[in-house]
Write a protein that holds these residues in place. Structure first.
Motif, PDB file in Angstrom:
ATOM      1  N   GLY A 195       0.797  -1.288  -0.052  1.00 22.47           N
ATOM      2  CA  GLY A 195       0.026  -0.007   0.066  1.00 22.47           C
ATOM      3  C   GLY A 195       0.775   1.244  -0.069  1.00 22.47           C
ATOM      4  O   GLY A 195       1.747   1.104  -0.612  1.00 22.47           O
ATOM      5  N   ARG A 196       0.395   2.335   0.882  1.00 23.96           N
ATOM      6  CA  ARG A 196       1.275   3.498   0.834  1.00 23.96           C
ATOM      7  C   ARG A 196       2.782   3.208   1.287  1.00 23.96           C
ATOM      8  O   ARG A 196       2.785   2.080   2.026  1.00 23.96           O
ATOM      9  N   PRO A 197       3.575   3.789   1.384  1.00 26.31           N
ATOM     10  CA  PRO A 197       4.959   3.600   1.847  1.00 26.31           C
ATOM     11  C   PRO A 197       5.014   3.173   3.199  1.00 26.31           C
ATOM     12  O   PRO A 197       4.423   3.641   4.160  1.00 26.31           O
ATOM     13  N   GLY A 198       5.404   1.892   3.193  1.00 25.99           N
ATOM     14  CA  GLY A 198       5.578   1.173   4.486  1.00 25.99           C
ATOM     15  C   GLY A 198       4.392   0.499   5.141  1.00 25.99           C
ATOM     16  O   GLY A 198       4.316  -0.280   5.966  1.00 25.99           O
ATOM     17  N   GLY A 199       3.299   0.713   4.188  1.00 24.50           N
ATOM     18  CA  GLY A 199       2.095  -0.135   4.589  1.00 24.50           C
ATOM     19  C   GLY A 199       1.551  -1.320   3.811  1.00 24.50           C
ATOM     20  O   GLY A 199       2.092  -1.447   2.541  1.00 24.50           O
ATOM     21  N   VAL A 200       0.670  -1.971   4.046  1.00 22.90           N
ATOM     22  CA  VAL A 200       0.104  -2.991   3.437  1.00 22.90           C
ATOM     23  C   VAL A 200      -1.282  -3.263   3.696  1.00 22.90           C
ATOM     24  O   VAL A 200      -1.862  -3.182   4.526  1.00 22.90           O
ATOM     25  N   TRP A 201      -1.932  -3.784   2.408  1.00 23.12           N
ATOM     26  CA  TRP A 201      -3.471  -4.052   2.743  1.00 23.12           C
ATOM     27  C   TRP A 201      -3.358  -5.663   2.651  1.00 23.12           C
ATOM     28  O   TRP A 201      -2.949  -6.297   2.119  1.00 23.12           O
ATOM     29  N   VAL A 202      -4.343  -6.005   3.850  1.00 24.84           N
ATOM     30  CA  VAL A 202      -4.247  -7.629   3.887  1.00 24.84           C
ATOM     31  C   VAL A 202      -5.787  -7.975   3.970  1.00 24.84           C
ATOM     32  O   VAL A 202      -6.571  -7.351   4.644  1.00 24.84           O
ATOM     33  N   THR A 203      -6.166  -8.757   3.184  1.00 26.37           N
ATOM     34  CA  THR A 203      -7.238  -9.389   2.923  1.00 26.37           C
ATOM     35  C   THR A 203      -7.466 -10.887   3.159  1.00 26.37           C
ATOM     36  O   THR A 203      -6.697 -11.599   2.499  1.00 26.37           O
ATOM     37  N   VAL A 204      -8.299 -11.073   3.989  1.00 23.84           N
ATOM     38  CA  VAL A 204      -8.624 -12.598   4.188  1.00 23.84           C
ATOM     39  C   VAL A 204     -10.216 -12.857   3.856  1.00 23.84           C
ATOM     40  O   VAL A 204     -10.920 -12.191   4.216  1.00 23.84           O
ATOM     41  N   SER A 205     -10.017 -13.859   2.962  1.00 25.97           N
ATOM     42  CA  SER A 205     -11.457 -14.217   2.258  1.00 25.97           C
ATOM     43  C   SER A 205     -11.807 -15.742   2.359  1.00 25.97           C
ATOM     44  O   SER A 205     -11.169 -16.445   2.130  1.00 25.97           O
ATOM     45  N   ASP A 206     -13.020 -15.895   2.951  1.00 23.73           N
ATOM     46  CA  ASP A 206     -13.575 -17.179   3.208  1.00 23.73           C
ATOM     47  C   ASP A 206     -14.726 -17.296   2.463  1.00 23.73           C
ATOM     48  O   ASP A 206     -15.930 -17.791   3.013  1.00 23.73           O
ATOM     49  N   ALA A 207     -14.879 -17.042   1.351  1.00 23.01           N
ATOM     50  CA  ALA A 207     -15.806 -16.880   0.307  1.00 23.01           C
ATOM     51  C   ALA A 207     -16.744 -18.397   0.275  1.00 23.01           C
ATOM     52  O   ALA A 207     -17.815 -18.397   0.251  1.00 23.01           O
ATOM     53  N   GLU A 208     -15.797 -19.393   0.147  1.00 26.78           N
ATOM     54  CA  GLU A 208     -16.571 -20.662  -0.234  1.00 26.78           C
ATOM     55  C   GLU A 208     -17.277 -21.194   1.191  1.00 26.78           C
ATOM     56  O   GLU A 208     -18.477 -21.520   1.102  1.00 26.78           O
ATOM     57  N   GLU A 209     -16.816 -21.165   2.366  1.00 27.84           N
ATOM     58  CA  GLU A 209     -17.254 -21.535   3.645  1.00 27.84           C
ATOM     59  C   GLU A 209     -18.143 -20.552   4.238  1.00 27.84           C
ATOM     60  O   GLU A 209     -19.281 -21.109   4.297  1.00 27.84           O
ATOM     61  N   SER A 210     -17.919 -19.608   4.687  1.00 24.42           N
ATOM     62  CA  SER A 210     -18.695 -18.673   5.338  1.00 24.42           C
ATOM     63  C   SER A 210     -19.097 -17.365   4.584  1.00 24.42           C
ATOM     64  O   SER A 210     -19.973 -16.476   4.979  1.00 24.42           O
ATOM     65  N   GLY A 211     -18.439 -17.218   3.384  1.00 23.63           N
ATOM     66  CA  GLY A 211     -18.855 -15.894   2.668  1.00 23.63           C
ATOM     67  C   GLY A 211     -18.225 -14.566   3.174  1.00 23.63           C
ATOM     68  O   GLY A 211     -18.506 -13.494   2.679  1.00 23.63           O
ATOM     69  N   VAL A 212     -17.476 -14.773   4.181  1.00 23.83           N
ATOM     70  CA  VAL A 212     -17.095 -13.381   5.085  1.00 23.83           C
ATOM     71  C   VAL A 212     -15.540 -13.063   4.192  1.00 23.83           C
ATOM     72  O   VAL A 212     -14.873 -13.880   3.983  1.00 23.83           O
ATOM     73  N   THR A 213     -15.343 -11.660   4.177  1.00 25.89           N
ATOM     74  CA  THR A 213     -14.148 -10.965   3.669  1.00 25.89           C
ATOM     75  C   THR A 213     -13.884 -10.094   4.476  1.00 25.89           C
ATOM     76  O   THR A 213     -14.640  -9.118   4.735  1.00 25.89           O
ATOM     77  N   LEU A 214     -12.562 -10.177   5.174  1.00 25.67           N
ATOM     78  CA  LEU A 214     -11.969  -9.118   5.985  1.00 25.67           C
ATOM     79  C   LEU A 214     -10.690  -8.305   5.400  1.00 25.67           C
ATOM     80  O   LEU A 214      -9.911  -9.176   5.009  1.00 25.67           O
ATOM     81  N   ARG A 215     -10.736  -7.073   5.375  1.00 25.60           N
ATOM     82  CA  ARG A 215      -9.503  -6.320   4.895  1.00 25.60           C
ATOM     83  C   ARG A 215      -9.177  -5.015   5.804  1.00 25.60           C
ATOM     84  O   ARG A 215     -10.012  -4.546   6.290  1.00 25.60           O
ATOM     85  N   VAL A 216      -7.906  -5.472   6.146  1.00 22.58           N
ATOM     86  CA  VAL A 216      -7.226  -4.529   7.003  1.00 22.58           C
ATOM     87  C   VAL A 216      -6.055  -3.762   6.394  1.00 22.58           C
ATOM     88  O   VAL A 216      -5.328  -4.475   5.481  1.00 22.58           O
ATOM     89  N   VAL A 217      -5.688  -2.329   6.611  1.00 20.70           N
ATOM     90  CA  VAL A 217      -4.764  -1.652   6.137  1.00 20.70           C
ATOM     91  C   VAL A 217      -3.671  -1.781   7.274  1.00 20.70           C
ATOM     92  O   VAL A 217      -4.113  -1.404   8.584  1.00 20.70           O
ATOM     93  N   LEU A 218      -2.381  -2.261   7.190  1.00 22.44           N
ATOM     94  CA  LEU A 218      -1.529  -2.337   8.540  1.00 22.44           C
ATOM     95  C   LEU A 218      -0.370  -1.526   8.056  1.00 22.44           C
ATOM     96  O   LEU A 218       0.045  -1.312   6.703  1.00 22.44           O
TER      97      LEU A 218
END
Length: 176
Positions: free
Chosen positions: A110-133
């Motif tokens: 992402g921005r300098p020194g940052g990352v976007w992290v996405t965890v997606s469980d589309a098949e099992e629960s349908g839940v996707t969470l995305r955080v900027v770290l």
């Protein structure tokens, strides 16, 4: 069957560096966002088929959300994670555990020194969470060290001697 809790190891620990505050005007922000993958133990200890597979949990913590996903990690996926770390070091985005079932982890610069992290469980629960770290300097080195500790704690003990035929590593096959 899972090994005792004292034998659990983190495989991935992506977290904000202490004191991170990316939301001006928001009170109480302490940089507590994180994505962690913790090894719970061997999936099927003593079984040639599942002994080297690892039961894992992925935990995502953000300001207003928390997600918990259970998955299985194979030896091949540990090798894939190692290759993913090399691609991240080159500034490339990665997808890990990119399978047809179970959660998937995506990390994008992402921005300098940052990352976007996405965890997606589309098949099992349908839940996707995305955080900027905003991880601390040296976070990639930490991931390499965590991977090495997991490999030391759970060494590969099964080898495929022929397609679909497994044996215990270091033991001679029965020749009777």
């Amino acid at each position: 069957m899972r090994e005792v809790a004292s034998q659990q190891h983190e495989l991935i620990r992506l977290a904000d560096r202490p004191g991170t505050d990316d939301a001006p005007g928001r009170e109480g922000r302490t940089g507590g966002r994180s994505v962690r993958v913790r090894v719970l133990g061997r999936h099927a200890p003593g079984s040639l088929l599942g002994h080297d597979w690892l039961d894992c949990e992925i935990t995502v913590t953000a300001d207003a959300a928390r997600g918990h996903f259970v998955t299985l990690v194979t030896r091949r996926q540990l090798l894939d994670w190692e290759a993913s770390l090399e691609r991240l070091a080159r500034g490339e985005a990665v997808r890990w555990l990119d399978e047809e079932h179970g959660p998937e982890l995506r990390i994008e610069p992402g921005r300098p020194g940052g990352v976007w992290v996405t965890v997606s469980d589309a098949e099992e629960s349908g839940v996707t969470l995305r955080v900027v770290l905003s991880p601390a300097p040296g976070w990639l080195d930490e991931q390499h060290a965590l991977l090495e500790r997991v490999r030391e704690a759970y060494p590969s003990e099964v080898v495929e001697v022929a397609p679909g035929v497994r044996a215990w590593r270091g033991r001679r096959a029965d020749t009777h």
